[in-house]
Design an enzyme around this catalytic site. Structure first.
Site, mmCIF file in Angstrom:
data_model
loop_
_atom_site.group_PDB
_atom_site.id
_atom_site.type_symbol
_atom_site.label_atom_id
_atom_site.label_comp_id
_atom_site.label_asym_id
_atom_site.label_seq_id
_atom_site.Cartn_x
_atom_site.Cartn_y
_atom_site.Cartn_z
ATOM 1 N N SER A 1 70.090 77.821 -25.827
ATOM 2 C CA SER A 1 71.033 78.939 -25.767
ATOM 3 C C SER A 1 70.714 79.988 -26.822
ATOM 4 O O SER A 1 71.252 81.084 -26.769
ATOM 5 C CB SER A 1 72.474 78.461 -25.906
ATOM 6 O OG SER A 1 72.560 77.325 -26.690
ATOM 7 N N HIS B 1 69.228 78.874 -18.405
ATOM 8 C CA HIS B 1 70.358 78.658 -19.303
ATOM 9 C C HIS B 1 71.619 78.351 -18.504
ATOM 10 O O HIS B 1 72.170 79.236 -17.853
ATOM 11 C CB HIS B 1 70.530 79.918 -20.179
ATOM 12 C CG HIS B 1 71.619 79.826 -21.188
ATOM 13 N ND1 HIS B 1 72.230 80.923 -21.709
ATOM 14 C CD2 HIS B 1 72.213 78.759 -21.769
ATOM 15 C CE1 HIS B 1 73.162 80.546 -22.570
ATOM 16 N NE2 HIS B 1 73.164 79.236 -22.620
ATOM 17 N N GLU C 1 71.747 81.729 -16.227
ATOM 18 C CA GLU C 1 71.018 82.845 -16.837
ATOM 19 C C GLU C 1 69.543 82.448 -16.901
ATOM 20 O O GLU C 1 69.184 81.503 -17.601
ATOM 21 C CB GLU C 1 71.587 83.092 -18.239
ATOM 22 C CG GLU C 1 71.212 84.404 -18.850
ATOM 23 C CD GLU C 1 71.950 84.641 -20.179
ATOM 24 O OE1 GLU C 1 72.413 83.682 -20.809
ATOM 25 O OE2 GLU C 1 72.064 85.815 -20.578
ATOM 26 N N ASN D 1 75.520 85.332 -24.326
ATOM 27 C CA ASN D 1 75.892 85.027 -25.708
ATOM 28 C C ASN D 1 75.811 86.258 -26.602
ATOM 29 O O ASN D 1 76.573 86.405 -27.550
ATOM 30 C CB ASN D 1 75.010 83.907 -26.263
ATOM 31 C CG ASN D 1 75.401 82.566 -25.670
ATOM 32 O OD1 ASN D 1 76.490 82.418 -25.113
ATOM 33 N ND2 ASN D 1 74.516 81.593 -25.751
HETATM 34 P P1 NAD Z 1 73.656 67.041 -26.708
HETATM 35 O O1 NAD Z 1 73.552 66.725 -28.155
HETATM 36 O O2 NAD Z 1 74.901 66.666 -25.986
HETATM 37 O O3 NAD Z 1 72.449 66.342 -25.932
HETATM 38 C C1 NAD Z 1 71.135 66.334 -26.364
HETATM 39 C C2 NAD Z 1 70.470 65.088 -25.804
HETATM 40 O O4 NAD Z 1 69.083 65.151 -26.050
HETATM 41 C C3 NAD Z 1 70.990 63.800 -26.430
HETATM 42 O O5 NAD Z 1 71.358 62.888 -25.398
HETATM 43 C C4 NAD Z 1 69.803 63.288 -27.225
HETATM 44 O O6 NAD Z 1 69.729 61.862 -27.266
HETATM 45 C C5 NAD Z 1 68.652 63.874 -26.425
HETATM 46 N N1 NAD Z 1 67.438 63.973 -27.214
HETATM 47 C C6 NAD Z 1 67.311 64.461 -28.471
HETATM 48 N N2 NAD Z 1 66.032 64.395 -28.856
HETATM 49 C C7 NAD Z 1 65.329 63.865 -27.835
HETATM 50 C C8 NAD Z 1 63.973 63.537 -27.629
HETATM 51 N N3 NAD Z 1 63.051 63.740 -28.587
HETATM 52 N N4 NAD Z 1 63.626 63.005 -26.447
HETATM 53 C C9 NAD Z 1 64.540 62.787 -25.491
HETATM 54 N N5 NAD Z 1 65.833 63.067 -25.626
HETATM 55 C C10 NAD Z 1 66.232 63.600 -26.789
HETATM 56 O O7 NAD Z 1 73.340 68.583 -26.594
HETATM 57 P P2 NAD Z 1 73.739 69.585 -25.422
HETATM 58 O O8 NAD Z 1 75.036 70.222 -25.771
HETATM 59 O O9 NAD Z 1 73.597 68.892 -24.112
HETATM 60 O O10 NAD Z 1 72.625 70.707 -25.599
HETATM 61 C C11 NAD Z 1 71.314 70.535 -25.141
HETATM 62 C C12 NAD Z 1 70.617 71.879 -25.083
HETATM 63 O O11 NAD Z 1 71.357 72.755 -24.234
HETATM 64 C C13 NAD Z 1 70.499 72.607 -26.402
HETATM 65 O O12 NAD Z 1 69.273 73.306 -26.417
HETATM 66 C C14 NAD Z 1 71.670 73.566 -26.388
HETATM 67 O O13 NAD Z 1 71.463 74.710 -27.175
HETATM 68 C C15 NAD Z 1 71.689 73.948 -24.925
HETATM 69 N N6 NAD Z 1 72.973 74.450 -24.426
HETATM 70 C C16 NAD Z 1 74.132 73.887 -24.830
HETATM 71 C C17 NAD Z 1 75.339 74.371 -24.336
HETATM 72 C C18 NAD Z 1 76.652 73.754 -24.746
HETATM 73 O O14 NAD Z 1 77.700 74.360 -24.510
HETATM 74 N N7 NAD Z 1 76.637 72.566 -25.321
HETATM 75 C C19 NAD Z 1 75.340 75.443 -23.423
HETATM 76 C C20 NAD Z 1 74.128 75.991 -23.009
HETATM 77 C C21 NAD Z 1 72.942 75.476 -23.524
#
Ligand code: NAD
Length: 734
Positions: free
Chosen positions: A443, A464, A476, A514
């Site tokens: 994001s 996104h 997005e 964003n």
């Molecule tokens: P999260 O912490 O809920 O999930 C991340 C997952 O990735 C976890 O299950 C973790 O175990 C796994 N992980 C971490 N390192 C790893 C690796 N080396 N190999 C395999 N798996 C691995 O995070 P999230 O909220 O789901 O966010 C994930 C991505 O999406 C980020 O880049 C975030 O910026 C983006 N994002 C988040 C949102 C939101 O509202 N949370 C919205 C849009 C985009």
């Protein structure tokens, strides 16, 4: 070839079938209305015809009025547009009233012919207003069908008698959720709610409707509201019970809309005033209010953004020419909140998914998330157990990257950390084929930078998703500097498969959504720091038509995330970082453990279950209210212009390349005042010179962040509008 055709069987039942040539779904336009009216007139005048069944030649009845026609009604209505629109609406009323009265003597109600409507599937908007004018509504038992009047959601209200008839059928209270919320029901639920009369197996639909027509007697034909002894269910407004309903309804509408939606208010006026007079006068009142709404720029803006443009984007208006890029097998890396959600929506669209996380339990937890959502859909009768099992079987959780070998699209959703993302991409590359498209769900991180970790910048891009993935409609798609058309086409075909509305933007800090939402949140917090009462900030936002105020939104997304983004931005901008005042407030709350709703403490106070209990009273101690407080309009301007000026900058800098995406993306991405049709449409409605003047006033009082962008200033000087300049040939906003 016309949209309606009529055949009369040997028992004298005329079947009028609606079947628009070359379209999968019927929608009404003014020509087809004239066809229908002419056929009804012919059937009523034909002594061989005993009665009529109106039905559809398609699997559904109709999706509604052609909204492009409604949006254009005003433009095509000549020198006196209000009169032209009113007359157009009245012609609809006359046609439907002809069906309803079916040749009956106005006094004795005798001599009419029965008219049944047979609905094979979905019947929305005018697709339900036509049945409402018939004497009997029979629907096929098709759980996927939707019946109702969703007009309120696109800035109008049911204006072909639906408002007047439904209120007279169910009472004002009974009809309120269908009219004011646009609630739609499947046939069984519609039967239980009294919206339709009968549900029958699909293969008996026509025969049952004909049977009813042949057995109907005179009293079956006269609508309750045409009888002398008619009383409105729940009482008319002057009846004590009715009085309470209307007082309540008015309060409810204002509580929900904060006065920002002219259509909800007009609907209520049509209902109230219509309830005081005889039926035909009520139809005229409905037509006047409907005209009033069509003359308001909000209705055409909403129709354009939420329907015409959204549909065009959904159908791939921005898709580069490329062969079919439908996704066969998707790899999702990271089974957290976002990854699990992405796996769920993809599996639901029939795509096989490999869901990878670093530990088997984490991958399994991602699949369990999908299972939870599917089970909920089963409990709500939206999904069968078989479909649930089929969908779940498509998700293969694993830690083994070798399982990705057959994938043609990878979406990475691991922690928001460049090193972790690069490491993961390296492992992906060891297993996927050379044509596989790689996407990141980041994001905040620049796509071009992340693309360096992949060996194929032309096949790397951002996809996104917004949270929660299953509910948020926007996708997005971010083109990196080197992203090729094939990758964009792949992402757009993926969006289409999973039923999301895509916008394609270029790579720059925070992309589009964003980028605009952050200044809105910051402006809210900055005002708190200045001593503006938090309640004033939140209420001003609601009065603008924002679904939630900035402080509530910050609590929802968590102050922790906001601070993380602030730190990254400060690192990138150095001395030019402009938001120290904002951070001071956030740090103060965070230091106290007030991190938002998840922590059950933030700008708002929460109970043990996480329910909001109002603004945290101690905010007044930390940030003493200044005197005098600013006018609400000043607070509104700050909140609104912080968003729209940023949207203009995104356009000016080429992050956005199509204002349709800017408008639709804003409404779907962060709930930007939907009544306005989006930021560019909001500016057009206010007038660009007026918007520049307001921005200049704010810039003088609060700093250069409000300085009108050059593009806006130039357009204001030239008397242009965004719609006319950037979408030539499309319906105008104002
Ligand atoms: P999260 O912490 O809920 O999930 C991340 C997952 O990735 C976890 O299950 C973790 O175990 C796994 N992980 C971490 N390192 C790893 C690796 N080396 N190999 C395999 N798996 C691995 O995070 P999230 O909220 O789901 O966010 C994930 C991505 O999406 C980020 O880049 C975030 O910026 C983006 N994002 C988040 C949102 C939101 O509202 N949370 C919205 C849009 C985009």
């Amino acid at each position: 070839m016309t949209d309606f055709s009529m055949t009369t069987d040997d028992q004298g039942v005329a079947v009028i079938a609606w079947d628009m040539p070359g379209r999968s779904m019927n929608v009404l336009n003014l020509d087809s209305l004239r066809d229908l009216d002419a056929l009804v007139e012919r059937a009523l005048g034909d002594p061989e015809v005993k009665g009529i069944v109106v039905t559809s030649g398609k699997k559904d009845f109709a999706a509604g009025m052609d909204l492009a026609v409604i949006a254009a009604m005003k433009e095509g209505a000549g020198d006196d547009p209000a009169r032209g629109v009113f007359e157009g609406v009245m012609s609809l009323h006359h046609a439907l009233r002809r069906i309803e009265r079916a040749g009956m003597d106005p006094k004795t109600h005798k001599g009419g012919k029965p008219v049944a409507c047979a609905l094979p599937g979905t019947a929305l908007g005018i697709g339900y207003e036509i049945p409402l004018a018939c004497h009997r509504i029979v629907a096929a038992d098709n759980p996927r069908a939707k019946i109702g009047l969703p007009e309120i959601k696109v800035g109008i209200f049911p204006g072909a008698g639906g408002t007047t008839r439904l209120v007279r059928k169910l009472g004002a209270m009974g009809a309120s959720s269908y009219l004011l919320e646009g609630k739609t029901l499947d046939p069984q639920a519609a039967l239980a709610a009294g919206l339709i009369d009968e549900v029958v197996p699909a293969d008996q639909l026509l025969s049952r409707a004909k049977e009813w027509v042949l057995s109907a007697v005179g009293t079956d034909l006269c609508k309750p509201w045409d009888r002398k002894d008619y009383k409105m269910p729940g009482g008319a407004p002057y009846h004590p019970a009715g009085y309470m309903t209307f007082v309540g309804a008015s309060a409810m509408v204002n509580a929900k809309t904060w006065g920002a939606y002219p259509n909800a208010k007009a609907l209520l006026s049509a209902v109230y005033e219509g309830a005081l007079v005889p039926f035909d006068a009520a139809l005229r009142i409905e037509a006047r209010w409907f005209t009033h709404i069509l003359m308001n720029p909000s209705s055409s803006a909403m129709i354009r953004s939420l329907f015409i443009d959204m549909q065009a984007l959904g159908k791939g208006a921005r898709r580069p020419a490329a062969p079919d890029q439908r996704v066969r097998r998707l790899g999702v890396i990271g089974a957290g909140m976002m990854g699990a959600g992405i796996a769920h929506v993809a599996a639901q669209a029939g795509i096989d998914v490999v869901l990878i996380d670093s530990a088997p339990e984490a991958a399994a937890k991602g699949k369990a998330h999908a299972e939870g959502l599917l089970s909920r859909a089963v409990a709500r009768r939206k999904l069968s157990e078989e479909k649930k099992a089929e969908t779940l079987a498509r998700i293969a959780p694993t830690t083994d990257y070798a399982a990705l070998s057959e994938c043609d699209l990878i979406v990475e959703a691991v922690f928001e950390d460049p090193a972790t993302k690069a490491e993961v991409m390296g492992r992906v590359l060891a297993h996927v084929g050379p044509d596989c498209i790689l996407a990141t769900n980041t994001s905040t991180l620049p796509i071009a930078e992340l693309a360096r970790a992949a060996d194929r910048p032309d096949r790397f891009l951002g996809i996104h998703f917004f949270s929660p993935v299953d509910r948020m409609q926007l996708l997005e798609i971010i083109r990196g500097r080197d992203t090729g058309d094939l990758a964009v086409a792949k992402a757009l075909d993926f969006a289409k498969a999973i039923g999301k509305t895509p916008i394609v933007v270029n790579d720059a800090r925070f992309f589009y959504a964003n980028r605009c939402i952050i200044p809105y949140l910051n402006e809210g917090v900055r005002m708190v720091a200045e001593g503006v009462k938090p309640a004033l900030v939140e209420n001003a936002a609601r009065l603008l038509g924002m679904p939630v105020g900035p402080l509530q939104l910050l609590d929802e997304i968590s102050l922790e995330l906001a601070l993380r983004i602030a730190e990254a931005t400060r690192a990138a901008l150095g001395d030019a970082y402009p938001d120290d005042d904002v951070d001071r407030v956030l740090f103060l709350l965070a230091a106290d453990g007030r991190l938002g709703r998840k922590a059950r403490a933030g700008f708002y106070a929460y109970d043990d279950k996480g329910e909001r209990q109002g603004l945290w009273p101690d905010l007044a101690r930390l940030f003493p209210p200044r005197e005098p407080q600013p006018a609400v309009t000043e607070v509104q301007d700050r909140l609104m212009l912080s968003q729209v000026l940023e949207a203009v900058r995104a356009l000016e800098e080429g992050v956005l390349t199509d204002i349709r995406e800017g408008n639709v993306g804003a409404i779907l991405g962060w709930g930007f005042a939907p009544w306005s049709g989006g930021p560019f449409s909001w500016l057009d409605i206010q007038g660009l010179p007026e918007s520049v003047a307001r921005a200049e006033r704010l810039a003088a009082a609060h700093g250069p962040r409000f300085a009108p962008p050059r593009l806006l200033r130039e357009m204001a000087d030239r008397g242009e509008t965004f719609q006319a300049r950037f979408v030539p040939g499309a319906a105008q906003a104002a």
